[in-house]
Design a protein around this motif. Structure first.
Motif, PDB file in Angstrom:
ATOM      1  N   GLN A  97       0.932  -1.335   0.156  1.00  0.00           N
ATOM      2  CA  GLN A  97       0.064  -0.589  -0.186  1.00  0.00           C
ATOM      3  C   GLN A  97       1.102   1.441   0.242  1.00  0.00           C
ATOM      4  O   GLN A  97      -0.008   2.370  -0.353  1.00  0.00           O
ATOM      5  CB  GLN A  97      -0.870  -0.120   1.014  1.00  0.00           C
ATOM      6  CG  GLN A  97      -0.119  -0.048   2.271  1.00  0.00           C
ATOM      7  CD  GLN A  97      -1.324  -0.669   3.520  1.00  0.00           C
ATOM      8  OE1 GLN A  97      -2.473   0.229   3.952  1.00  0.00           O
ATOM      9  NE2 GLN A  97      -1.311  -1.173   3.860  1.00  0.00           N
ATOM     10  N   SER A  98       2.204   1.623  -0.285  1.00  0.00           N
ATOM     11  CA  SER A  98       2.977   2.693   0.145  1.00  0.00           C
ATOM     12  C   SER A  98       4.425   1.979  -0.703  1.00  0.00           C
ATOM     13  O   SER A  98       5.276   1.115  -0.266  1.00  0.00           O
ATOM     14  CB  SER A  98       3.206   2.800   1.643  1.00  0.00           C
ATOM     15  OG  SER A  98       4.339   3.864   1.551  1.00  0.00           O
ATOM     16  N   PRO A  99       4.585   2.835  -1.697  1.00  0.00           N
ATOM     17  CA  PRO A  99       5.691   2.418  -2.392  1.00  0.00           C
ATOM     18  C   PRO A  99       7.056   3.155  -1.151  1.00  0.00           C
ATOM     19  O   PRO A  99       7.798   2.020  -1.875  1.00  0.00           O
ATOM     20  CB  PRO A  99       5.672   3.665  -3.632  1.00  0.00           C
ATOM     21  CG  PRO A  99       4.654   4.268  -3.586  1.00  0.00           C
ATOM     22  CD  PRO A  99       3.402   4.165  -2.415  1.00  0.00           C
ATOM     23  N   GLU A 130       6.842  -0.324   0.848  1.00  0.00           N
ATOM     24  CA  GLU A 130       8.202  -0.896  -0.024  1.00  0.00           C
ATOM     25  C   GLU A 130      10.146  -1.020  -0.424  1.00  0.00           C
ATOM     26  O   GLU A 130      10.280  -1.987  -0.336  1.00  0.00           O
ATOM     27  CB  GLU A 130       7.590  -1.239  -1.848  1.00  0.00           C
ATOM     28  CG  GLU A 130       5.992  -1.711  -1.509  1.00  0.00           C
ATOM     29  CD  GLU A 130       5.067  -2.386  -2.864  1.00  0.00           C
ATOM     30  OE1 GLU A 130       4.953  -3.203  -3.910  1.00  0.00           O
ATOM     31  OE2 GLU A 130       5.530  -1.291  -3.767  1.00  0.00           O
ATOM     32  N   HIS A 182      12.847   8.745  -2.358  1.00  0.00           N
ATOM     33  CA  HIS A 182      10.931   8.450  -2.152  1.00  0.00           C
ATOM     34  C   HIS A 182      10.826  10.038  -2.216  1.00  0.00           C
ATOM     35  O   HIS A 182       9.410  10.512  -2.931  1.00  0.00           O
ATOM     36  CB  HIS A 182      10.157   7.565  -1.202  1.00  0.00           C
ATOM     37  CG  HIS A 182       8.828   8.548  -0.854  1.00  0.00           C
ATOM     38  ND1 HIS A 182       7.530   7.088  -1.881  1.00  0.00           N
ATOM     39  CD2 HIS A 182       7.651   8.857  -0.333  1.00  0.00           C
ATOM     40  CE1 HIS A 182       6.701   7.999  -1.688  1.00  0.00           C
ATOM     41  NE2 HIS A 182       6.625   8.807  -0.763  1.00  0.00           N
ATOM     42  N   ALA A 215       6.293  10.850  -5.051  1.00  0.00           N
ATOM     43  CA  ALA A 215       5.054   9.637  -5.694  1.00  0.00           C
ATOM     44  C   ALA A 215       4.236   9.793  -4.083  1.00  0.00           C
ATOM     45  O   ALA A 215       4.822  10.128  -3.312  1.00  0.00           O
ATOM     46  CB  ALA A 215       6.060   8.679  -5.628  1.00  0.00           C
ATOM     47  N   LEU A 220       1.156   7.070   0.008  1.00  0.00           N
ATOM     48  CA  LEU A 220       0.540   5.122  -0.230  1.00  0.00           C
ATOM     49  C   LEU A 220      -0.230   5.299  -1.485  1.00  0.00           C
ATOM     50  O   LEU A 220      -0.808   6.067  -1.887  1.00  0.00           O
ATOM     51  CB  LEU A 220      -1.073   6.158   0.896  1.00  0.00           C
ATOM     52  CG  LEU A 220      -0.496   6.191   2.568  1.00  0.00           C
ATOM     53  CD1 LEU A 220      -1.856   6.360   3.292  1.00  0.00           C
ATOM     54  CD2 LEU A 220       0.161   4.522   3.203  1.00  0.00           C
ATOM     55  N   THR A 221      -0.923   4.604  -2.129  1.00  0.00           N
ATOM     56  CA  THR A 221      -1.326   4.036  -3.133  1.00  0.00           C
ATOM     57  C   THR A 221      -2.403   3.998  -3.665  1.00  0.00           C
ATOM     58  O   THR A 221      -2.737   4.374  -4.686  1.00  0.00           O
ATOM     59  CB  THR A 221      -0.667   2.701  -3.816  1.00  0.00           C
ATOM     60  OG1 THR A 221      -0.788   1.700  -2.710  1.00  0.00           O
ATOM     61  CG2 THR A 221       0.257   2.652  -3.629  1.00  0.00           C
ATOM     62  N   ASP A 222      -3.491   3.457  -2.372  1.00  0.00           N
ATOM     63  CA  ASP A 222      -4.815   3.824  -2.295  1.00  0.00           C
ATOM     64  C   ASP A 222      -4.967   4.811  -1.318  1.00  0.00           C
ATOM     65  O   ASP A 222      -4.931   3.923  -0.021  1.00  0.00           O
ATOM     66  CB  ASP A 222      -5.078   2.546  -2.222  1.00  0.00           C
ATOM     67  CG  ASP A 222      -6.952   2.887  -2.034  1.00  0.00           C
ATOM     68  OD1 ASP A 222      -6.947   3.809  -1.987  1.00  0.00           O
ATOM     69  OD2 ASP A 222      -7.585   1.166  -1.858  1.00  0.00           O
ATOM     70  N   SER A 223      -5.598   5.826  -1.764  1.00  0.00           N
ATOM     71  CA  SER A 223      -6.263   6.816  -0.560  1.00  0.00           C
ATOM     72  C   SER A 223      -7.055   5.954   0.553  1.00  0.00           C
ATOM     73  O   SER A 223      -7.390   6.824   2.150  1.00  0.00           O
ATOM     74  CB  SER A 223      -6.772   7.932  -0.882  1.00  0.00           C
ATOM     75  OG  SER A 223      -7.817   7.442  -1.716  1.00  0.00           O
ATOM     76  N   ASN A 258      -6.656   3.524   2.379  1.00  0.00           N
ATOM     77  CA  ASN A 258      -6.169   3.126   3.560  1.00  0.00           C
ATOM     78  C   ASN A 258      -4.828   3.734   4.438  1.00  0.00           C
ATOM     79  O   ASN A 258      -3.967   3.750   5.204  1.00  0.00           O
ATOM     80  CB  ASN A 258      -4.509   2.238   2.599  1.00  0.00           C
ATOM     81  CG  ASN A 258      -5.101   1.057   2.067  1.00  0.00           C
ATOM     82  OD1 ASN A 258      -5.852   0.038   2.682  1.00  0.00           O
ATOM     83  ND2 ASN A 258      -4.302   0.893   1.022  1.00  0.00           N
TER      84      ASN A 258
END
Length: 186
Positions: free
Chosen positions: A38-40, A43, A84, A89, A92-95, A97
């Motif tokens: 859920q987070s670049p 990762e 980062h 970027a 989070l990839t999806d708000s 979350n």
């Protein structure tokens, strides 16, 4: 970009302050690499050998190590955080979350007033101090005089967390809320 680091009471965690907002609201505690999708940034951090936990606060990132020495890990972690934030970027990839994901609270409806006082004390007196140490603490429940709290970030697994709960927080809550008899981790 200059990133400050601070030691925490937990020798297995280090707090990184990038000098800019990290998480807009709440906190996010990622305890293993499977949650990092859920987070670049998470990762990248979990991609570093020896990293076992990542915690995002409003203006800091706390990293927990399972192995290795900070001397070797710190430069790689600093590099990942800097890359980062310089990339622009999203964290989070999806708000969706952004919630802390603590699950449901539990307490008897008759204790609602007591619980409101407990939550206020935790929010105003405990959480700011715990955030200074790179962690977070949230209310989970209240039953039979026992307050249950979730400890996250550097507080999770910290050798002094039991003392913090049983002496500091328990004494504070018992002083202001006579119905509280004990404080336990959830």
């Amino acid at each position: 970009m200059f990133i400050q680091t601070e030691a925490t009471p937990n020798p297995a965690t280090l707090k990184f302050l990038p000098g800019r907002p990290v998480l807009e609201s709440g906190t996010l505690d990622l305890r293993d690499a499977s949650q990092a999708a859920q987070s670049p940034l998470a990762e990248r951090l979990f991609g570093i050998d020896g990293v076992s936990g990542v915690f995002f606060g409003s203006d800091f990132v706390t990293v927990t190590k399972s192995g290795g020495e900070w001397q070797q890990l710190k430069p790689m972690i600093l590099g990942a955080i800097m890359e980062h934030f310089m990339s622009g970027a999203p964290l989070l990839t999806d708000s969706d979350n952004k919630t802390a994901g603590d699950g449901e609270e539990f307490f008897d409806a008759a204790d609602a007033e007591t619980v409101a006082t407990i939550k206020d004390l935790i929010e105003t007196r405990v959480r700011p101090a715990v955030a200074n140490d790179g962690g977070d603490i949230t209310f989970k429940g209240f039953k039979d005089g026992v307050v249950y709290l979730n400890m996250k970030g550097s507080c999770a697994g910290c050798p002094s967390s039991t003392a913090t709960l049983q002496h500091g927080i328990q004494n504070l809550l018992r002083h202001f809320v006579p119905d509280v008899t004990e404080v336990r981790p959830a």
